[in-house]
Structure formats: C-alpha cells, structure tokens
Design a protein around this motif. Structure first.
Motif, PDB file in Angstrom:
ATOM      1  N   PHE A  76       0.361  -1.205   0.325  1.00 61.06           N
ATOM      2  CA  PHE A  76       0.067  -0.194  -0.276  1.00 61.06           C
ATOM      3  C   PHE A  76       0.730   1.544  -0.348  1.00 61.06           C
ATOM      4  O   PHE A  76       0.321   2.561   0.432  1.00 61.06           O
ATOM      5  CB  PHE A  76      -0.641  -0.048   1.124  1.00 61.06           C
ATOM      6  CG  PHE A  76      -2.108  -0.912   1.345  1.00 61.06           C
ATOM      7  CD1 PHE A  76      -3.439  -0.417  -0.008  1.00 61.06           C
ATOM      8  CD2 PHE A  76      -1.838  -2.053   1.718  1.00 61.06           C
ATOM      9  CE1 PHE A  76      -4.124  -1.497   0.550  1.00 61.06           C
ATOM     10  CE2 PHE A  76      -3.066  -3.519   1.749  1.00 61.06           C
ATOM     11  CZ  PHE A  76      -4.057  -3.184   1.357  1.00 61.06           C
TER      12      PHE A  76
ATOM     13  N   THR B 107       2.057   6.682   1.985  1.00 61.11           N
ATOM     14  CA  THR B 107       0.670   6.794   1.275  1.00 61.11           C
ATOM     15  C   THR B 107      -1.069   7.549   2.271  1.00 61.11           C
ATOM     16  O   THR B 107      -2.010   7.520   2.075  1.00 61.11           O
ATOM     17  CB  THR B 107       0.018   5.779   0.107  1.00 61.11           C
ATOM     18  OG1 THR B 107       0.327   4.391   1.280  1.00 61.11           O
ATOM     19  CG2 THR B 107       0.789   5.707  -0.074  1.00 61.11           C
TER      20      THR B 107
ATOM     21  N   ILE C 241      -2.595   5.152   4.057  1.00 62.47           N
ATOM     22  CA  ILE C 241      -3.354   3.930   4.215  1.00 62.47           C
ATOM     23  C   ILE C 241      -4.091   3.780   5.571  1.00 62.47           C
ATOM     24  O   ILE C 241      -2.957   3.201   6.445  1.00 62.47           O
ATOM     25  CB  ILE C 241      -3.278   3.395   3.473  1.00 62.47           C
ATOM     26  CG1 ILE C 241      -2.808   3.485   1.824  1.00 62.47           C
ATOM     27  CG2 ILE C 241      -4.090   1.304   3.496  1.00 62.47           C
ATOM     28  CD1 ILE C 241      -3.684   4.180   1.474  1.00 62.47           C
TER      29      ILE C 241
ATOM     30  N   GLN D 120      -7.190  -0.832   6.733  1.00 63.91           N
ATOM     31  CA  GLN D 120      -6.918  -1.661   5.673  1.00 63.91           C
ATOM     32  C   GLN D 120      -5.524  -2.974   5.791  1.00 63.91           C
ATOM     33  O   GLN D 120      -5.602  -3.375   4.644  1.00 63.91           O
ATOM     34  CB  GLN D 120      -6.414  -0.506   4.413  1.00 63.91           C
ATOM     35  CG  GLN D 120      -8.159   0.123   4.178  1.00 63.91           C
ATOM     36  CD  GLN D 120      -7.997   1.497   3.309  1.00 63.91           C
ATOM     37  OE1 GLN D 120      -7.340   2.216   3.659  1.00 63.91           O
ATOM     38  NE2 GLN D 120      -9.470   1.392   2.405  1.00 63.91           N
TER      39      GLN D 120
ATOM     40  N   ALA E 206      -6.366   1.131  -3.161  1.00 66.48           N
ATOM     41  CA  ALA E 206      -6.977   2.090  -1.822  1.00 66.48           C
ATOM     42  C   ALA E 206      -6.532   3.564  -1.556  1.00 66.48           C
ATOM     43  O   ALA E 206      -6.074   4.225  -2.881  1.00 66.48           O
ATOM     44  CB  ALA E 206      -6.053   1.361  -0.514  1.00 66.48           C
ATOM     45  N   GLY E 207      -7.430   4.658  -0.268  1.00 69.86           N
ATOM     46  CA  GLY E 207      -6.934   5.867  -1.052  1.00 69.86           C
ATOM     47  C   GLY E 207      -7.438   6.388  -1.998  1.00 69.86           C
ATOM     48  O   GLY E 207      -8.553   6.059  -2.819  1.00 69.86           O
TER      49      GLY E 207
END
Length: 286
Positions: free
Chosen positions: A178, A184, A186, A190, A269-270
């Motif tokens: 991720f 990032t 996340i 997650q 994700a995100g």
C-alpha cells in the motif's frame, strides 16, 4: 439478487459455488443486474478485495461478480490446479455456469494475468472489454528471454516468508503493498483487512500461486486481444514495477488505453482507489 440455480451451483449452505472441471468448488458473489462485470483479485486476497468496486458497479447498472480463486478465501483448498491455466479454466466454468456474455473483465495484480489468460483462451465472443490495475507483466521473472525481470531469488524469498511465518509476512508486506513506507497514509484497518484476507488462503494455494504469477508468460495472450483494454498502473508500485509491467504491456495490446496514476502504490486504496474507481465506471459506460 438471486439469479436462479444453475448446474453445479450449490446453495445448501446459503453460499453460491460453481463446480470446476476437476470438481473443485469455487465461491463467487453476484450483485445487481445488467451487463456483467467480473472482478478478479490479486494475491494473497480474495473477492472481498473488490467489494467497493462491486457495489459501485451494481449501483451504476451493472451486474458485479467476483470469485475467490481456488485456494483463496471461501473456495476449495485444492492440492492441485494452483496454476494460471487452471485459474483461467475455473473462470471459464463460472462464465459457463452463469451463461454470461458481453462481459467486462477487471483484474488486479495476479487477477490481471488471470483475466488476460481467460480472455485469450476462453473469451472469444464473450468478452467486451478488459481493465487491469497493477497487473503482472508479460513475464515477471528474469530469464534469458526476459533480462529485465526480477531475479528468481525475489520469489524464493516470498515463498520462504509464506512458509516460515506467513502471518507476520503478510503484515510486513502490507507496508510496501500500500506504499505506507512512501507516505500514502493508508489506514491500519486496510492493512488489517489485507492480512485477514491473506490468512484465509491455504498454505499450498499461497505457495503455488507465487510460481503462477511470477513465471507465467502472458506475451502471446496479450498480443491476441482486440477488445478495448484499459491499462491502469501506479507509478510508485513497489510490488509490480510499472517499467516491467504496464509500460511493456502497452506495446503488446492492440486497442489499449494506458492510465498512469502518479504516486499510486500497488494496493487499491485511498486516493488511488477513488481515482481508479471513477475511471473504471467511465470505461464501463464508454
């Protein structure tokens, strides 16, 4: 929404399965009505990884379907058949059971390889469009015909991690998966979900699938495709580097649109997920 009972379709425990050619039971989810969109997940996940995209597709008038690859999630933990040809054949069995046509295929990572192999070998006259995100490249492992690939020792290290302590290995892997190590942002939730889905996989399925995603050669499969192809990849993908994957794939596919997501990791994700999902719905409707 129930779409009826099909040959080989098991409903005794309230969960839908189809029976593969070798008798393996393959779990799937089937939401909504309309043109079918089949979502194929990456390693070490299962169909639940696509839940947000499935709901979005169903809300936009499509029939969203996602299966758990054999050895993953709720599908049977077979000893044999954990290879790309069988994965594609299992997907063909699902398509046959549900009598699907005019299909949009969506694959992430290993699932990208699976949908490409299915489309090339089983999808003639059935597949309308293909989209992949962070998909495994034409060939992942380094060899004489693929000098830019990753050394076999990389994949041996993944095998060792899975065998020795896969619970900790999946927790550690989520960081680069991720892009957390690159900021990032996340959530821990997650990361926990990544671990949870990975731990539902059989040890044999997890181990064998490493060979399937790293050594399968999709070059000829990609060359044979002529339907519209949306090729998505993050340029900060640490698991499947874009230079070895999408930037090579784009030269092999006839009717392709490449979309590069700046700073995006491998895992969906995100902010990357929001941007990709909007682009997927636009592609489905185009």
């Amino acid at each position: 929404m129930c779409h009826g009972t099909f040959p080989g379709h098991i409903e005794g425990d309230g969960m839908p399965y189809i029976t593969a050619a070798d008798g393996a039971q393959i779990f799937y989810k089937d939401w909504g009505q309309g043109q079918p969109v089949i979502f194929s997940h990456g390693w070490p996940l299962n169909g639940d990884a696509w839940d947000v995209e499935m709901k979005l597709a169903a809300d936009n008038g499509f029939r969203a379907i996602a299966h758990d690859r054999r050895g993953h999630g709720r599908s049977e933990q077979t000893w044999a058949g954990n290879d790309m040809d069988t994965y594609a054949a299992d997907l063909a069995a699902l398509v046959d059971e549900l009598n699907l046509t005019d299909i949009i295929l969506v694959g992430h990572s290993t699932g990208g390889g699976e949908v490409v192999r299915f489309a090339a070998r089983h999808g003639a006259g059935r597949v309308a469009k293909i989209a992949t995100a962070g998909a495994v490249p034409p060939v992942m492992v380094k060899k004489e015909s693929n000098p830019d690939g990753l050394p076999i020792e990389v994949f041996d290290g993944i095998r060792e991690g899975v065998l020795n302590d896969r619970s900790q290995f999946f927790q550690d892997l989520s960081e680069s998966f991720f892009g957390i190590n690159h900021g990032t942002g996340i959530s821990q939730g997650q990361r926990d979900q990544f671990w949870r889905l990975g731990m539902q996989m059989s040890l044999k399925g997890a181990y064998d699938c490493i060979k399937a995603f790293s050594e399968s050669d999709f070059t000829e499969d990609l060359k044979s495709l002529d339907v519209p192809f949306f090729l998505a990849h993050g340029d900060d993908d640490q698991i499947v580097p874009i230079a070895d994957a999408a930037l090579k794939t784009v030269d092999l596919v006839k009717n392709v649109q490449l979309k590069v997501y700046p700073g995006a990791p491998h895992g969906i994700a995100g902010e990357y997920q929001k941007a990709l999902d909007a682009d997927l719905i636009e592609f489905f409707k185009s």
